[in-house]
Enzyme design. Structure first.
Site, PDB file in Angstrom:
ATOM      1  N   LYS A   1    -119.648 -18.286 -23.473  1.00  0.00           N
ATOM      2  CA  LYS A   1    -120.290 -19.594 -23.464  1.00  0.00           C
ATOM      3  C   LYS A   1    -121.232 -19.638 -22.277  1.00  0.00           C
ATOM      4  O   LYS A   1    -120.842 -19.302 -21.152  1.00  0.00           O
ATOM      5  CB  LYS A   1    -119.280 -20.734 -23.355  1.00  0.00           C
ATOM      6  CG  LYS A   1    -119.958 -22.117 -23.362  1.00  0.00           C
ATOM      7  CD  LYS A   1    -118.956 -23.250 -23.395  1.00  0.00           C
ATOM      8  CE  LYS A   1    -118.322 -23.489 -22.042  1.00  0.00           C
ATOM      9  NZ  LYS A   1    -117.510 -24.726 -22.035  1.00  0.00           N
TER      10      LYS A   1
ATOM     11  N   HIS B   1    -117.947 -39.481 -19.816  1.00  0.00           N
ATOM     12  CA  HIS B   1    -118.002 -39.043 -21.207  1.00  0.00           C
ATOM     13  C   HIS B   1    -116.766 -38.238 -21.599  1.00  0.00           C
ATOM     14  O   HIS B   1    -116.142 -38.498 -22.642  1.00  0.00           O
ATOM     15  CB  HIS B   1    -119.270 -38.206 -21.404  1.00  0.00           C
ATOM     16  CG  HIS B   1    -119.446 -37.648 -22.784  1.00  0.00           C
ATOM     17  ND1 HIS B   1    -119.767 -38.425 -23.870  1.00  0.00           N
ATOM     18  CD2 HIS B   1    -119.343 -36.365 -23.261  1.00  0.00           C
ATOM     19  CE1 HIS B   1    -119.858 -37.667 -24.949  1.00  0.00           C
ATOM     20  NE2 HIS B   1    -119.600 -36.419 -24.609  1.00  0.00           N
TER      21      HIS B   1
ATOM     22  N   ASN C   1    -111.632 -45.328 -11.410  1.00  0.00           N
ATOM     23  CA  ASN C   1    -112.849 -44.534 -11.408  1.00  0.00           C
ATOM     24  C   ASN C   1    -113.679 -44.879 -10.177  1.00  0.00           C
ATOM     25  O   ASN C   1    -113.627 -46.007  -9.677  1.00  0.00           O
ATOM     26  CB  ASN C   1    -113.673 -44.802 -12.674  1.00  0.00           C
ATOM     27  CG  ASN C   1    -114.792 -43.785 -12.863  1.00  0.00           C
ATOM     28  OD1 ASN C   1    -114.538 -42.581 -12.885  1.00  0.00           O
ATOM     29  ND2 ASN C   1    -116.009 -44.253 -12.989  1.00  0.00           N
TER      30      ASN C   1
ATOM     31  N   ASP D   1    -113.508 -26.526 -11.626  1.00  0.00           N
ATOM     32  CA  ASP D   1    -113.832 -25.265 -12.282  1.00  0.00           C
ATOM     33  C   ASP D   1    -114.874 -24.468 -11.499  1.00  0.00           C
ATOM     34  O   ASP D   1    -115.511 -23.569 -12.041  1.00  0.00           O
ATOM     35  CB  ASP D   1    -114.345 -25.522 -13.701  1.00  0.00           C
ATOM     36  CG  ASP D   1    -115.560 -26.440 -13.729  1.00  0.00           C
ATOM     37  OD1 ASP D   1    -116.033 -26.853 -12.644  1.00  0.00           O
ATOM     38  OD2 ASP D   1    -116.039 -26.748 -14.831  1.00  0.00           O
TER      39      ASP D   1
ATOM     40  N   GLY E   1    -106.265 -27.122 -15.146  1.00  0.00           N
ATOM     41  CA  GLY E   1    -107.089 -26.723 -16.281  1.00  0.00           C
ATOM     42  C   GLY E   1    -108.472 -26.286 -15.840  1.00  0.00           C
ATOM     43  O   GLY E   1    -109.381 -27.104 -15.724  1.00  0.00           O
TER      44      GLY E   1
END
Length: 321
Positions: free
Chosen positions: A67, A138, A160, A222, A292
């Protein structure tokens, strides 16, 4: 070459499809029949963008590819496009020839939500009732929809950085028939499950924000330097991840390992829980944390499912490449 454009993905891929693909590839990774290639992810020095490549090979599913894409933080404001942009390329493992090109934006949102959802299925307490969300952008909406399918949640609480965005997740909660409440970060102590999906480089969630027995899924880290939770929280928790190498280098565990709070051996594969080679949660008071990081094999597994569905339904475009 098979082309499945972004506009077709929503009509092809369900949350259940994504969940099944991600759960299976996590299991394959733990068995050693699938592996990820080293991640390339860099700030390109233009538009504050992060760009890179994630790839791998799943021998069980015969998925080979990568990807390409990243995060353009100014996209929505300046161009009207979502900030995360990506495309998945699949190759034939027998010949190395290009097999397919698949739009990766919705795919990424669904596979990321599926990963946290898989962690909730295997690690959260069965009696979890309060769902906590940190982040309301999103991707947070995808996260919450998938999470609410894993337990009989009676309430959603959320925080948030930009409170005006909280209606995004309130709408999802209401659609599921679950009441929503905006809370300060200290209010996360009420949550039985917490998902954090932000892009911060400094911790938002502190160790004392999380109660005993909570399962927390950290889904935003990440890249080297990113951090969503205080490092000492990982020392309090049993830590699981999609891939250990990524967790300790670009994931949430990078900080706790760097300062010696935990060792690499303290980070466990979620796939081992799925396969039954790790017990997972062992008590009601245990804090479990899923780091994750997002592995290329998730994208390839989900993209392969999309290609099969597109061909079956006659939606795919086939070109001579």
């Amino acid at each position: 070459m098979i082309i499945v454009p972004e506009k077709e993905i929503a009509g092809l891929l369900t949350r259940a499809d994504a969940f099944d693909a991600v759960e299976k590839v996590f299991a394959s990774m733990s068995k050693g029949s699938a592996y990820n290639f080293p991640v390339i992810r860099e700030a390109i020095g233009y538009e504050d963008a992060l760009y890179g490549f994630k790839g791998g090979f799943d021998k069980a599913g015969m998925a080979l590819g990568l990807k390409a894409g990243g995060y353009w933080p100014n996209n929505l404001e300046k161009h009207g496009h979502i900030n995360h942009q990506s495309t998945v390329f699949l190759f034939d493992p027998d010949t190395g020839m290009v097999k397919a090109m698949v739009g990766g934006n919705l795919l990424t949102a669904l596979r990321t939500a599926a990963a946290s959802s898989v962690s909730i299925k295997h690690l959260a307490r069965k009696d979890a009732k309060v769902m906590g969300m940190v982040g309301a952008g999103h991707q947070a909406t995808f996260q919450l929809r998938a999470a609410l399918e894993q337990r009989d949640f009676e309430k959603v609480i959320g925080w948030n950085y930009h409170p005006e965005m909280l209606p995004n997740i309130e709408k999802v909660a209401n659609e599921a028939g679950v009441p929503f409440e905006a809370v300060p970060l200290e209010g996360l102590a009420e949550a039985d499950v917490v998902i954090s999906i932000t892009s911060t480089f400094a911790p938002t969630i502190m160790a004392d924000h999380i109660s005993l027995g909570t399962h927390i899924a950290c889904m935003g880290t990440d890249t080297k330097g990113k951090q969503e939770v205080e490092a000492s929280l990982l020392a309090r928790a049993t830590v699981f991840t999609d891939e250990v190498a990524q967790s300790i280098s670009i994931g949430e565990a990078q900080h706790a390992v760097a300062i010696g709070l935990i060792e690499q051996s303290d980070v466990h594969e979620l796939g081992a829980v799925i396969n039954g080679t790790h017990p997972g949660r062992t008590s009601a008071d245990e804090i479990t944390l899923f780091d994750g990081t997002g592995v290329g094999l998730q994208d390839l597994a989900v993209a392969s499912s999309i290609v099969d569905l597109a061909v079956e339904k006659g939606i795919a475009t086939i070109v001579d490449f």
